[in-house]
Design an enzyme around this catalytic site. Structure first.
Site, PDB file in Angstrom:
ATOM      1  N   LYS A  68       0.952  -1.320  -0.116  1.00 55.69           N
ATOM      2  CA  LYS A  68       0.011  -0.022   0.022  1.00 55.69           C
ATOM      3  C   LYS A  68       1.123   1.254   0.026  1.00 55.69           C
ATOM      4  O   LYS A  68       1.777   1.568   0.803  1.00 55.69           O
ATOM      5  CB  LYS A  68      -0.810   0.128   1.102  1.00 55.69           C
ATOM      6  CG  LYS A  68      -1.768   0.983   1.277  1.00 55.69           C
ATOM      7  CD  LYS A  68      -2.612   0.932   2.569  1.00 55.69           C
ATOM      8  CE  LYS A  68      -2.264   1.730   3.700  1.00 55.69           C
ATOM      9  NZ  LYS A  68      -2.327   3.111   3.779  1.00 55.69           N
ATOM     10  N   ASP A 108      -3.722   4.355  -1.536  1.00 54.64           N
ATOM     11  CA  ASP A 108      -4.408   4.893  -0.547  1.00 54.64           C
ATOM     12  C   ASP A 108      -4.585   6.333  -0.445  1.00 54.64           C
ATOM     13  O   ASP A 108      -4.052   6.933   0.617  1.00 54.64           O
ATOM     14  CB  ASP A 108      -4.001   4.099   0.866  1.00 54.64           C
ATOM     15  CG  ASP A 108      -5.094   4.397   2.143  1.00 54.64           C
ATOM     16  OD1 ASP A 108      -6.151   4.725   1.811  1.00 54.64           O
ATOM     17  OD2 ASP A 108      -4.681   4.476   3.004  1.00 54.64           O
ATOM     18  N   LEU A 109      -5.112   6.986  -1.278  1.00 54.09           N
ATOM     19  CA  LEU A 109      -5.178   8.439  -1.172  1.00 54.09           C
ATOM     20  C   LEU A 109      -6.461   8.958  -0.627  1.00 54.09           C
ATOM     21  O   LEU A 109      -6.570  10.174  -0.201  1.00 54.09           O
ATOM     22  CB  LEU A 109      -4.959   9.256  -2.658  1.00 54.09           C
ATOM     23  CG  LEU A 109      -3.800   8.843  -3.218  1.00 54.09           C
ATOM     24  CD1 LEU A 109      -3.782   9.561  -4.557  1.00 54.09           C
ATOM     25  CD2 LEU A 109      -2.408   9.227  -2.359  1.00 54.09           C
ATOM     26  N   LYS A 110      -7.402   8.255  -0.234  1.00 55.90           N
ATOM     27  CA  LYS A 110      -8.743   8.656   0.288  1.00 55.90           C
ATOM     28  C   LYS A 110      -9.199   9.778  -0.442  1.00 55.90           C
ATOM     29  O   LYS A 110      -9.651  10.878   0.322  1.00 55.90           O
ATOM     30  CB  LYS A 110      -8.701   8.642   1.922  1.00 55.90           C
ATOM     31  CG  LYS A 110      -7.989   7.516   2.442  1.00 55.90           C
ATOM     32  CD  LYS A 110      -7.904   7.663   4.100  1.00 55.90           C
ATOM     33  CE  LYS A 110      -7.188   6.525   4.747  1.00 55.90           C
ATOM     34  NZ  LYS A 110      -5.778   6.607   4.367  1.00 55.90           N
ATOM     35  N   HIS A 144     -11.524  12.756  -1.762  1.00 58.75           N
ATOM     36  CA  HIS A 144     -12.658  13.151  -1.763  1.00 58.75           C
ATOM     37  C   HIS A 144     -12.817  14.794  -2.267  1.00 58.75           C
ATOM     38  O   HIS A 144     -12.182  15.744  -1.784  1.00 58.75           O
ATOM     39  CB  HIS A 144     -13.022  13.426   0.143  1.00 58.75           C
ATOM     40  CG  HIS A 144     -14.507  13.966   0.101  1.00 58.75           C
ATOM     41  ND1 HIS A 144     -14.783  15.072   1.173  1.00 58.75           N
ATOM     42  CD2 HIS A 144     -15.624  13.989  -0.357  1.00 58.75           C
ATOM     43  CE1 HIS A 144     -15.992  15.197   1.023  1.00 58.75           C
ATOM     44  NE2 HIS A 144     -16.691  14.763   0.211  1.00 58.75           N
ATOM     45  N   ASP A 145     -13.428  15.130  -3.368  1.00 61.37           N
ATOM     46  CA  ASP A 145     -13.163  16.230  -4.095  1.00 61.37           C
ATOM     47  C   ASP A 145     -14.703  16.437  -4.944  1.00 61.37           C
ATOM     48  O   ASP A 145     -15.498  15.686  -4.970  1.00 61.37           O
ATOM     49  CB  ASP A 145     -12.176  16.431  -4.927  1.00 61.37           C
ATOM     50  CG  ASP A 145     -11.468  17.586  -5.272  1.00 61.37           C
ATOM     51  OD1 ASP A 145     -12.364  18.771  -5.424  1.00 61.37           O
ATOM     52  OD2 ASP A 145     -10.383  17.844  -5.002  1.00 61.37           O
ATOM     53  N   THR A 178     -13.209  15.685 -10.703  1.00 61.05           N
ATOM     54  CA  THR A 178     -11.725  15.832  -9.884  1.00 61.05           C
ATOM     55  C   THR A 178     -11.664  14.246  -9.617  1.00 61.05           C
ATOM     56  O   THR A 178     -10.643  13.448  -9.923  1.00 61.05           O
ATOM     57  CB  THR A 178     -11.492  16.640  -8.860  1.00 61.05           C
ATOM     58  OG1 THR A 178     -11.649  17.975  -9.371  1.00 61.05           O
ATOM     59  CG2 THR A 178     -10.167  16.457  -8.336  1.00 61.05           C
ATOM     60  N   THR A 214     -10.394   3.886  11.241  1.00 65.39           N
ATOM     61  CA  THR A 214     -10.271   2.864  12.427  1.00 65.39           C
ATOM     62  C   THR A 214      -9.495   3.530  13.523  1.00 65.39           C
ATOM     63  O   THR A 214      -9.335   2.836  14.802  1.00 65.39           O
ATOM     64  CB  THR A 214      -9.083   1.579  11.837  1.00 65.39           C
ATOM     65  OG1 THR A 214      -8.040   2.346  11.382  1.00 65.39           O
ATOM     66  CG2 THR A 214      -9.915   0.735  11.134  1.00 65.39           C
ATOM     67  N   GLY A 228       0.641  -2.014   8.783  1.00 67.38           N
ATOM     68  CA  GLY A 228       1.898  -1.277   8.623  1.00 67.38           C
ATOM     69  C   GLY A 228       2.941  -1.393   9.648  1.00 67.38           C
ATOM     70  O   GLY A 228       3.860  -2.479   9.840  1.00 67.38           O
ATOM     71  N   ARG A 229       2.524  -0.875  10.748  1.00 66.77           N
ATOM     72  CA  ARG A 229       3.877  -0.912  11.787  1.00 66.77           C
ATOM     73  C   ARG A 229       4.028  -1.972  12.575  1.00 66.77           C
ATOM     74  O   ARG A 229       5.181  -2.498  12.650  1.00 66.77           O
ATOM     75  CB  ARG A 229       3.565   0.478  12.857  1.00 66.77           C
ATOM     76  CG  ARG A 229       3.771   1.748  12.226  1.00 66.77           C
ATOM     77  CD  ARG A 229       2.972   2.684  13.050  1.00 66.77           C
ATOM     78  NE  ARG A 229       1.421   2.715  13.209  1.00 66.77           N
ATOM     79  CZ  ARG A 229       0.650   3.558  13.569  1.00 66.77           C
ATOM     80  NH1 ARG A 229       0.965   4.598  14.300  1.00 66.77           N
ATOM     81  NH2 ARG A 229      -0.529   3.382  13.467  1.00 66.77           N
TER      82      ARG A 229
END
Ligand SMILES: O=c1ccn([C@@H]2O[C@H](COP(=O)(O)O)[C@@H](O)[C@H]2O)c(=O)[nH]1
Length: 240
Positions: free
Chosen positions: A45, A72-74, A76-77, A81, A127, A217-218
């Protein structure tokens, strides 16, 4: 190449269930992690931190190396666009793109992805949010009610599926049915540091609740031995 963990081969379909978040502030650091994880990890990701650090072009190399890539840019526009950005992500060969789960945004992304293999996923409620965090944004209704609403709107918008917490996955699976995607970050192997996540479950619990894939991730990238950490998660997923 078949992965063998503690004498057990890890199936390719299980490997694709683990998406490792490359949350780094340089392409060099992300490349080093990918090199270290080698054949163990098949799905990566690229999120906001790496994207603004020049990481979007890294996707081309990952795809050429046979990896799957989640952007993973999430988004919203305005609709135009979002539709055009989604079409651009599809053109670049990404496998997954996130947008926020607002009806107009999801509908625009569905148009942008039409005819491509790109799976658009709507982010329901982050989350790292609990009921109080969500209320502070002005949303009326708690996390469960909001995830329920947004999962239904994602289904109606015709996108591939949603991002939700593993603790929401069973409810979301019931709303989306078997053919849409349920992908869950907020996954923590037993004993792993929770960090800023608030709605968490283990890898096995996430799959048992109906997740198709998990994002980690971590617990992998910050582990003393990232390869062993990823292998342990894969073994847990295969046993789930
Ligand atoms: O609701 C969401 C949506 C996206 N994320 C992303 O997933 C990873 C999780 O990283 P960890 O280090 O395992 O916590 C991270 O890139 C987030 O941006 C999420 O956590 N929750």
């Amino acid at each position: 190449m078949t992965q063998v963990v503690q004498g057990t081969p890890i199936r390719a379909d299980v490997r694709d269930k683990l998406i490792v978040a490359l949350d780094y502030n340089s392409v060099a650091a992300a490349e080093a992690a990918v090199a270290q994880l080698g054949d163990v990890v098949s799905f990566y990701k690229i999120g906001l931190e790496l994207a603004v650090s020049g990481g979007i072009d890294l996707a081309t190399d990952l795809i050429a190396a046979g990896k799957k890539v989640f952007l993973d840019l999430k988004l919203h526009d305005i609709g135009n666009t979002v539709e055009r950005a989604t079409a651009a992500a599809a053109e670049r060969g990404f496998d997954i793109l996130t947008v926020h789960a607002y009806p107009m945004t999801m509908a625009a992304a569905a148009r942008g992805a039409a005819g491509s293999k790109l799976e658009v996923l709507g982010v329901t409620v982050l989350t790292s949010y609990d009921d109080a965090d969500l209320a502070a944004t002005g949303v009326v209704g708690g996390v469960t009610e909001t995830v329920h609403l947004r999962a239904g709107q994602a289904r109606d918008a015709g996108i591939a599926g949603v991002i939700c917490a593993p603790t929401d996955a069973a409810m979301v699976r019931a709303i989306l049915g078997p053919d849409r995607r349920v992908v869950t970050p907020g996954v923590r192997p037993k004993g792993a540091a929770v960090g800023d996540q608030k709605r968490i479950a283990t890898p096995a619990e996430a799959l048992a609740a109906g997740a198709d894939r998990i994002v980690v991730g971590r617990p992998v990238t910050a582990a003393e031995d990232p390869v062993a950490a990823a292998q342990a998660i894969l073994a847990e997923l295969q046993g789930a």
